[in-house]
Design a protein around this motif. Sequence first.
Motif, PDB file in Angstrom:
ATOM      1  N   ARG A 135       0.810  -1.222   0.000  1.00  0.00           N
ATOM      2  CA  ARG A 135       0.000   0.000   0.000  1.00  0.00           C
ATOM      3  C   ARG A 135       0.843   1.270   0.000  1.00  0.00           C
ATOM      4  O   ARG A 135       0.305   2.375  -0.070  1.00  0.00           O
ATOM      5  N   ASP A 136       2.168   1.126   0.098  1.00  0.00           N
ATOM      6  CA  ASP A 136       3.017   2.298   0.264  1.00  0.00           C
ATOM      7  C   ASP A 136       3.119   3.162  -0.988  1.00  0.00           C
ATOM      8  O   ASP A 136       3.305   4.371  -0.905  1.00  0.00           O
ATOM      9  N   LEU A 137       3.027   2.548  -2.169  1.00  0.00           N
ATOM     10  CA  LEU A 137       3.312   3.283  -3.401  1.00  0.00           C
ATOM     11  C   LEU A 137       2.072   3.830  -4.093  1.00  0.00           C
ATOM     12  O   LEU A 137       2.133   4.871  -4.758  1.00  0.00           O
ATOM     13  N   TYR A 138       0.936   3.120  -3.969  1.00  0.00           N
ATOM     14  CA  TYR A 138      -0.255   3.490  -4.721  1.00  0.00           C
ATOM     15  C   TYR A 138      -1.486   3.381  -3.827  1.00  0.00           C
ATOM     16  O   TYR A 138      -1.484   2.691  -2.823  1.00  0.00           O
ATOM     17  N   GLY A 139      -2.564   4.042  -4.197  1.00  0.00           N
ATOM     18  CA  GLY A 139      -3.813   3.900  -3.478  1.00  0.00           C
ATOM     19  C   GLY A 139      -4.427   2.530  -3.700  1.00  0.00           C
ATOM     20  O   GLY A 139      -4.076   1.799  -4.640  1.00  0.00           O
ATOM     21  N   ASP A 140      -5.367   2.165  -2.839  1.00  0.00           N
ATOM     22  CA  ASP A 140      -5.931   0.819  -2.869  1.00  0.00           C
ATOM     23  C   ASP A 140      -6.617   0.499  -4.196  1.00  0.00           C
ATOM     24  O   ASP A 140      -6.544  -0.632  -4.680  1.00  0.00           O
ATOM     25  N   ALA A 141      -7.283   1.461  -4.800  1.00  0.00           N
ATOM     26  CA  ALA A 141      -7.948   1.214  -6.076  1.00  0.00           C
ATOM     27  C   ALA A 141      -6.932   0.962  -7.184  1.00  0.00           C
ATOM     28  O   ALA A 141      -7.082   0.037  -7.992  1.00  0.00           O
ATOM     29  N   GLU A 142      -5.883   1.757  -7.211  1.00  0.00           N
ATOM     30  CA  GLU A 142      -4.857   1.598  -8.232  1.00  0.00           C
ATOM     31  C   GLU A 142      -4.087   0.299  -8.044  1.00  0.00           C
ATOM     32  O   GLU A 142      -3.689  -0.353  -9.021  1.00  0.00           O
ATOM     33  N   VAL A 143      -3.877  -0.091  -6.785  1.00  0.00           N
ATOM     34  CA  VAL A 143      -3.198  -1.362  -6.510  1.00  0.00           C
ATOM     35  C   VAL A 143      -3.954  -2.520  -7.155  1.00  0.00           C
ATOM     36  O   VAL A 143      -3.351  -3.408  -7.772  1.00  0.00           O
ATOM     37  N   ALA A 144      -5.275  -2.533  -7.048  1.00  0.00           N
ATOM     38  CA  ALA A 144      -6.073  -3.613  -7.624  1.00  0.00           C
ATOM     39  C   ALA A 144      -5.876  -3.697  -9.138  1.00  0.00           C
ATOM     40  O   ALA A 144      -5.685  -4.790  -9.700  1.00  0.00           O
ATOM     41  N   VAL A 145      -5.910  -2.555  -9.809  1.00  0.00           N
ATOM     42  CA  VAL A 145      -5.746  -2.530 -11.264  1.00  0.00           C
ATOM     43  C   VAL A 145      -4.337  -2.962 -11.651  1.00  0.00           C
ATOM     44  O   VAL A 145      -4.153  -3.788 -12.563  1.00  0.00           O
ATOM     45  N   ARG A 146      -3.351  -2.439 -10.960  1.00  0.00           N
ATOM     46  CA  ARG A 146      -1.959  -2.768 -11.297  1.00  0.00           C
ATOM     47  C   ARG A 146      -1.653  -4.250 -11.056  1.00  0.00           C
ATOM     48  O   ARG A 146      -0.868  -4.854 -11.786  1.00  0.00           O
ATOM     49  N   ALA A 147      -2.237  -4.816 -10.006  1.00  0.00           N
ATOM     50  CA  ALA A 147      -2.010  -6.237  -9.750  1.00  0.00           C
ATOM     51  C   ALA A 147      -2.555  -7.082 -10.894  1.00  0.00           C
ATOM     52  O   ALA A 147      -1.892  -8.027 -11.357  1.00  0.00           O
ATOM     53  N   LEU A 148      -3.733  -6.765 -11.366  1.00  0.00           N
ATOM     54  CA  LEU A 148      -4.301  -7.508 -12.489  1.00  0.00           C
ATOM     55  C   LEU A 148      -3.468  -7.313 -13.752  1.00  0.00           C
ATOM     56  O   LEU A 148      -3.244  -8.261 -14.522  1.00  0.00           O
ATOM     57  N   GLU A 149      -2.994  -6.093 -13.983  1.00  0.00           N
ATOM     58  CA  GLU A 149      -2.133  -5.839 -15.139  1.00  0.00           C
ATOM     59  C   GLU A 149      -0.842  -6.647 -15.057  1.00  0.00           C
ATOM     60  O   GLU A 149      -0.304  -7.098 -16.077  1.00  0.00           O
ATOM     61  N   ALA A 150      -0.340  -6.841 -13.836  1.00  0.00           N
ATOM     62  CA  ALA A 150       0.921  -7.564 -13.661  1.00  0.00           C
ATOM     63  C   ALA A 150       0.790  -9.052 -13.947  1.00  0.00           C
ATOM     64  O   ALA A 150       1.779  -9.721 -14.264  1.00  0.00           O
TER      65      ALA A 150
END
Length: 603
Positions: free
Chosen positions: A334-349
Amino acid sequence: MTPRPVTRRTAIASAVAVSFAAGAAPRSAFGTPLATPAGPRGWVESTIARMTLEEKVGQLFVQNVYGKDATTPDDRNLPLYGVASPAEVVQKYHLGGIIYFAWTDNVANPTQIAGLSNGLQQAALSQPSKVKVPLQVAVDQEQGVVTRIGPPATQFPGSMALGAGRSTEDARTAARITGEELRAMGINVDFAPVADVNVNPLNPVIGTRSFSSRPDLAASMVAAQVQGYQDDGNVAASAKHFPGHGDTATDSHVAFPVITHTREQWEQIDRPPFQAAIDKGIDMIMTAHLSFPALDDSGNPATLSKPILTGLLREELGYEGVIVTDALNMQGVRDLYGDAEVAVRALEAGVDQLLMTPAMDEAYAAVLGAVRSGRISEKAINDKLRRVLALKVRRGIVADPTVDVSAVPQLVGPAENLAIADAVSNRTTTLVVNDDKVLPLAASGKNVLVTGYGVTTTQTLAAGLTEAGATTTTNVTGTSPTDAQIAAAVAAAQGKDAIVVTTMKAWDTAVTDKRAGQQKLVKALQDTGIPVIVVATRDPYDIAYLPGTRTYLATYSYSPVAIEAVARVIAGTVSPTAKLPVDIPAEGDPSTILYPFGHGLTY
């Protein structure tokens, strides 16, 4: 293994599996991921074709909910989800899965757990929809120090204890029994085994959750447990935490660890257990919230790293199962991005499922928005969904989502399983030092003080010694004993024939009072001149911080089943046979090994 009876439900499950396109045939009844189905006749493809985007995205979330049953409102769900009952949470988001915890009041007892599971499945299957998709119901039942469901469910002492026992048969048996009992309670996913290789004795988050500091031993144990969970127990297993969490002194729950291994070190140390899990057809692999610059120098955690999850795990290791994040409420992600963006980035990864996002409304909307804007293609969502739905078919969740609640008391914690757990535990206690030949202790007629860490731990140990014929007194000092508590323990020791003192993470350099207090307690007891038996009830490394210790046992777990076993070892009714699954280095000097991997005494 007793053959499974062919029932209508198992026949349906087999028929669904057969409807998958020919290609990669399974190596076992439940293990290896099957090829994705081709054409509209396959359940997976026909289900995807009839799902709305909201339903597809919902399947990619696994969330925690508060409550003992599915339909009773619990106000603690409101700030998280805007609805009160667990059933409403499932239906609002079309969730793919639920995870149980004690702190969410999900695991009071096996019968209650089974009722909750059935209620949640009913909620998933009864909502207005063109499709009926049951839930993954998950738990972290690693056994040992991470055990969410206690007695009467059968308990085992955990991964490092099994590593000490060296028996892959015992490891598989422990996983089989754990899996069978979970499935009886309606739980179909166990986030275990831990595939991390604990090469750092100061690791605050893995430690005894790992099988060993040796990759080959860890790999053989991981492989055995995947077979036990999946092939024998028919519960989806999840190897964690990829690409490896074993060499850090930072806890990813509260901070952001960095692994400094080179690529070559990763190949030699971290890869083997995950590769072993993949080779055995592991259903799921869980990501780690840590930076691994040799694998991805972007600074992103592995959970959000396409080079690690897609490039390494998917393409290089050839993994075809479900990739699930570690809990997204942990600080390490959670340190680098907000919780909503984390969800999207994880799926992209490359992630397929998102575990425990702390901002469900925002994360759900963000993923929907990413698909509608073209940032994530619907094809990519469908590919993730294929893996999730194929798991649900393969594991028999689609054919048989609910359980017989009335059968739970007979299936969870039967005498046969408890006896097996005792026998396995007897083979996991390591006698590290016995310089004064105090052990085995002729307990009959002896007056023994049991002191140190843990109310339940000291009581359980005292009860075991009492059963062996000793007269026991207990005196609890906790993990950070004060001078007054130490003085009380010394006073209680007067006139005793022996002292058993339990320690718990006495090495913990992050908590000075814990380390100093336990050191002072052990030394003060040793200074009485009465024989002192030190029992490390968690990490075996404590002895390096307890100079002068002449009798020392490692249990690797404070689970009662492990403590009962160490009582039998102390009393001599069981001879210790386990070997250290790690090196024990000197305090502050990892290059000096006090007791090497493989060390262990017996009598």
